[in-house]
Structure formats: structure tokens, C-alpha cells
Design a protein around this motif. Structure first.
Motif, mmCIF file in Angstrom:
data_model
loop_
_atom_site.group_PDB
_atom_site.id
_atom_site.type_symbol
_atom_site.label_atom_id
_atom_site.label_comp_id
_atom_site.label_asym_id
_atom_site.label_seq_id
_atom_site.Cartn_x
_atom_site.Cartn_y
_atom_site.Cartn_z
ATOM 1 N N LEU A 39 2.701 -5.298 20.736
ATOM 2 C CA LEU A 39 3.752 -5.570 21.482
ATOM 3 C C LEU A 39 4.636 -4.369 21.531
ATOM 4 O O LEU A 39 3.914 -3.094 21.625
ATOM 5 N N GLY A 40 5.903 -4.599 21.679
ATOM 6 C CA GLY A 40 6.634 -3.149 22.260
ATOM 7 C C GLY A 40 6.886 -2.109 20.905
ATOM 8 O O GLY A 40 6.210 -2.434 19.610
ATOM 9 N N TRP A 41 7.515 -1.142 21.265
ATOM 10 C CA TRP A 41 7.809 -0.183 20.261
ATOM 11 C C TRP A 41 8.811 -0.880 19.079
ATOM 12 O O TRP A 41 9.758 -1.786 19.372
ATOM 13 N N SER A 42 8.656 -0.370 17.938
ATOM 14 C CA SER A 42 9.192 -0.990 16.680
ATOM 15 C C SER A 42 10.108 0.232 16.068
ATOM 16 O O SER A 42 9.546 1.185 16.136
ATOM 17 N N GLY A 72 3.700 -9.858 27.922
ATOM 18 C CA GLY A 72 3.915 -8.273 27.814
ATOM 19 C C GLY A 72 3.428 -8.166 26.433
ATOM 20 O O GLY A 72 3.286 -8.387 25.506
ATOM 21 N N GLY A 73 2.638 -6.643 26.617
ATOM 22 C CA GLY A 73 1.939 -6.205 25.518
ATOM 23 C C GLY A 73 0.212 -6.409 25.827
ATOM 24 O O GLY A 73 -0.009 -6.577 26.861
ATOM 25 N N LEU A 74 -0.430 -6.026 24.733
ATOM 26 C CA LEU A 74 -1.882 -6.071 24.738
ATOM 27 C C LEU A 74 -2.385 -7.214 23.505
ATOM 28 O O LEU A 74 -1.917 -7.557 22.679
ATOM 29 N N CYS A 105 2.940 -4.754 15.533
ATOM 30 C CA CYS A 105 1.639 -5.503 15.741
ATOM 31 C C CYS A 105 1.591 -6.746 15.017
ATOM 32 O O CYS A 105 2.268 -6.789 13.868
ATOM 33 N N GLU A 106 0.717 -7.779 15.301
ATOM 34 C CA GLU A 106 0.673 -8.877 14.910
ATOM 35 C C GLU A 106 -0.905 -9.118 14.685
ATOM 36 O O GLU A 106 -1.681 -9.016 15.817
ATOM 37 N N ALA A 107 -1.499 -9.587 13.575
ATOM 38 C CA ALA A 107 -3.046 -9.508 13.512
ATOM 39 C C ALA A 107 -3.441 -11.110 12.619
ATOM 40 O O ALA A 107 -2.679 -11.357 11.679
ATOM 41 N N ASP A 108 -4.322 -11.581 13.045
ATOM 42 C CA ASP A 108 -5.041 -12.693 12.267
ATOM 43 C C ASP A 108 -6.593 -12.717 12.585
ATOM 44 O O ASP A 108 -7.088 -11.559 12.546
ATOM 45 N N ALA A 109 -7.315 -13.450 12.298
ATOM 46 C CA ALA A 109 -8.769 -13.356 12.132
ATOM 47 C C ALA A 109 -9.282 -13.432 13.592
ATOM 48 O O ALA A 109 -10.205 -13.203 13.671
ATOM 49 N N ASP A 110 -8.559 -13.781 14.439
ATOM 50 C CA ASP A 110 -9.109 -14.145 15.996
ATOM 51 C C ASP A 110 -8.690 -12.600 16.576
ATOM 52 O O ASP A 110 -9.685 -12.646 17.513
#
Length: 301
Positions: free
Chosen positions: A99-102, A54-56, A89-94
Motif C-alpha cells: 500500500l502507501g508510504w508508512s 491503489g497499491g500493488l 504491507c499486509e500479507a497472508d498465505a495467498d
């Protein structure tokens, strides 16, 4: 001689293809792609795909590999812009995960919209930029092109029209009641922001056209800018004429002044009202049964 009958061959099985994405996922993917493409440097493509649970997921799609430091910075910059819409959102170098609404991100967007709406109540900077014609000269190009160029420049400075356009066609909803309320508040504030930006663009168009018309009469650009700015000052700052017409709320910074759009300001500037004294409120007689009621009636006689 007996021959064993041939066994029947089972028909070839056709494996099912990938399930089509839900319409809301397609719309979310389109919005996320618009936001990340705005953040990415020119010429750099952005890949967006559905995340199986789920999510993008979003990644930088380039033939040549991008350095780890640059990739980390870009993905976190994208995460910041996407989170401003309200997604976790969660981010790294890759890659970047959307994800869903926060609730925390939606509260932050509400504060951002409220702050932007307060800043948009000041029409002064837009009027100053509009009469300057964005550095254009009416002699070099037709007046219509000058006016459209001024409006485009002010629209870029406002920034909100571009960001709201990225959400066009995207219907936001949630199955959780508290997120539904936050999304409704966000959508309402966005509508107010869009209306306020439109008022700034209308004013810019009116003032830029007026400068071109004044310049056509006497061929003095500085004089045309001064005259148009002086004419507009009355209704640009018309909200200062009305004081005390709305009670100040606790913690508000408007000093009791109501929010006024461009049309209301022009109407207020056209009405002549030089401080008519307000009538003193009439004394309220106490109700029967309260102490002092009999004495008040006797004094009235």
C-alpha cells in the motif's frame, strides 16, 4: 404496397480498454518485483499487478501449487523486505498487498540506515578480507581477475549496494508534508551509505592489487598479506589520531570523534602531528554594566 423504411443500425460500440498505469505505479511495480525476486527461491516466479483501489498485489506465480505454509512464509518474508523501503504491507498465505508510504516504516528505514552508516565507519574488517584475496591464489588466475573477484565478494558482504540498486530509477514522493520530510531524510542517508560502500570497495581494490604486486616480487603470499595489511593500518585507523576536534553530541557514541571517510583518513595518516598542546582559552573580560567590571579594570591598571 407501402414498405416501412429500414431503421438505421447504430454503429458498434468499442469498449474502452484498461487505463494505462501511471508512471509512478510502473516504477513502484518494477522496484517491488526486484525485491520480491531477490527474496523468492531460485526458479520461482513472482507476479506483481496493480491493486484497483491503489497499491500493488504480489503473489507466487508457479505452475504447481505451493503449500500453504511455504506460501505464508514467503509472502511474509517479502512483506518484511518491501516494508524496509517504507511501504505499508499486509500479507497472508495467498498474496502480499503493498500500500502507501508508512511513517512508521520510514522511521524504521532511517534507523536502519543510520546503524549501517555507523558500521561502515569501521574499515578494519574490509581490509582483513581484502588482503586475504577471498581465498584466491594469484598463481591460478590473472591479478585483474583476483582483484575483481575480491571486490565482488566484499560488495556482497556489504549488502547495501545490492539493496540500493533495486531502487535505481525510482523517484519517491508524497503529497503529505511529513512524509516528504521523511523521504528526503531517507534519500540523503542512502546517498551517504552509497558513498561509504564505494569507499570500502575502493580500499578493497587498492589492497588486493597491492597484495598481488607484493606477491609478484617475492612469491610469498603470507608475507605479501602481512606487509600490505601493516601499510594500510595507519590510514585505516587514522580516525583514532584525531580526538576532541568535534564536540560530542548528547547520546552519541563517537566520543567526540568526527566521521571520516577513506580520503580523510589517508590525509590524516600522512600528516605528522604528535599531540601539540592546545593553547589555553583566553579569559573573557566582563561587559560594562555587570557587577565586578570596575574591579576588573582597576586590577588591570
Amino acid at each position: 404496397m407501402s414498405i416501412e423504411p429500414r431503421a438505421r443500425v447504430a454503429p458498434e460500440r468499442v469498449l474502452p480498454g484498461p487505463a494505462p498505469m501511471a508512471p509512478e505505479t510502473v516504477a513502484q511495480q518494477r522496484v517491488v518485483r526486484r525485491i520480491c525476486a531477490r527474496v523468492a527461491p531460485e526458479g520461482m516466479d513472482v507476479g506483481v499487478a496493480e491493486l484497483p483501489p491503489g497499491g500493488l498485489q504480489v503473489w507466487i506465480d508457479t505452475p504447481a501449487p505451493v503449500g500453504e505454509q511455504e506460501s505464508w512464509v514467503l509472502h511474509h518474508r517479502m512483506a518484511r523486505e518491501v516494508a524496509l523501503v517504507g511501504w505499508h504491507c499486509e500479507a497472508d498465505a495467498d498474496r502480499l498487498l503493498v500500500l502507501g508510504w508508512s511513517a512508521a516504516c520510514l522511521h524504521n528505514r532511517i534507523r536502519l540506515l543510520q546503524s549501517g552508516l555507523r558500521r561502515l565507519t569501521d574499515f578494519g574488517p574490509t581490509a582483513q578480507r581484502a588482503v586475504q584475496l577471498d581465498g584466491r591464489a594469484p598463481d591460478d588466475e590473472p591479478a585483474a581477475q583476483v582483484v575483481s573477484g575480491v571486490c565482488a565478494s566484499i560488495e556482497r558482504r556489504l549488502r547495501w549496494p545490492e539493496r540500493l540498486a533495486e531502487l535505481d530509477g525510482f523517484e519517491r514522493s508524497s503529497a503529505l508534508p511529513h512524509l516528504q520530510l521523511l523521504l528526503a531524510q531517507v534519500i540523503g542517508l542512502e546517498a551517504k551509505i552509497a558513498g561509504a560502500c564505494q569507499e570500502h570497495l575502493v580500499m578493497a581494490r587498492v589492497l588486493a592489487r597491492a597484495v598481488c604486486e607484493h606477491y609478484a616480487r617475492h612469491s610469498d603470499l603470507a608475507r605479501a598479506q602481512r606487509e600490505v595489511l601493516a601499510e594500510s593500518r595507519r590510514w585505516v585507523h587514522a580516525s583514532s589520531m584525531i580526538t576532541g576536534s568535534a564536540g560530542a553530541r548528547p547520546g552519541s557514541t563517537g566520543a567526540g570523534r568526527p566521521h571520516m571517510g577513506l580520503a580523510e583518513r589517508r590525509i590524516a595518516a600522512s600528516v605528522i602531528n604528535h599531540g601539540v598542546p592546545r593553547a589555553a582559552p583566553a579569559a573573557v573580560a566582563p561587559r560594562a554594566g555587570y557587577p565586578g567590571f570596575e574591579e576588573t579594570e582597576e586590577g588591570a591598571r
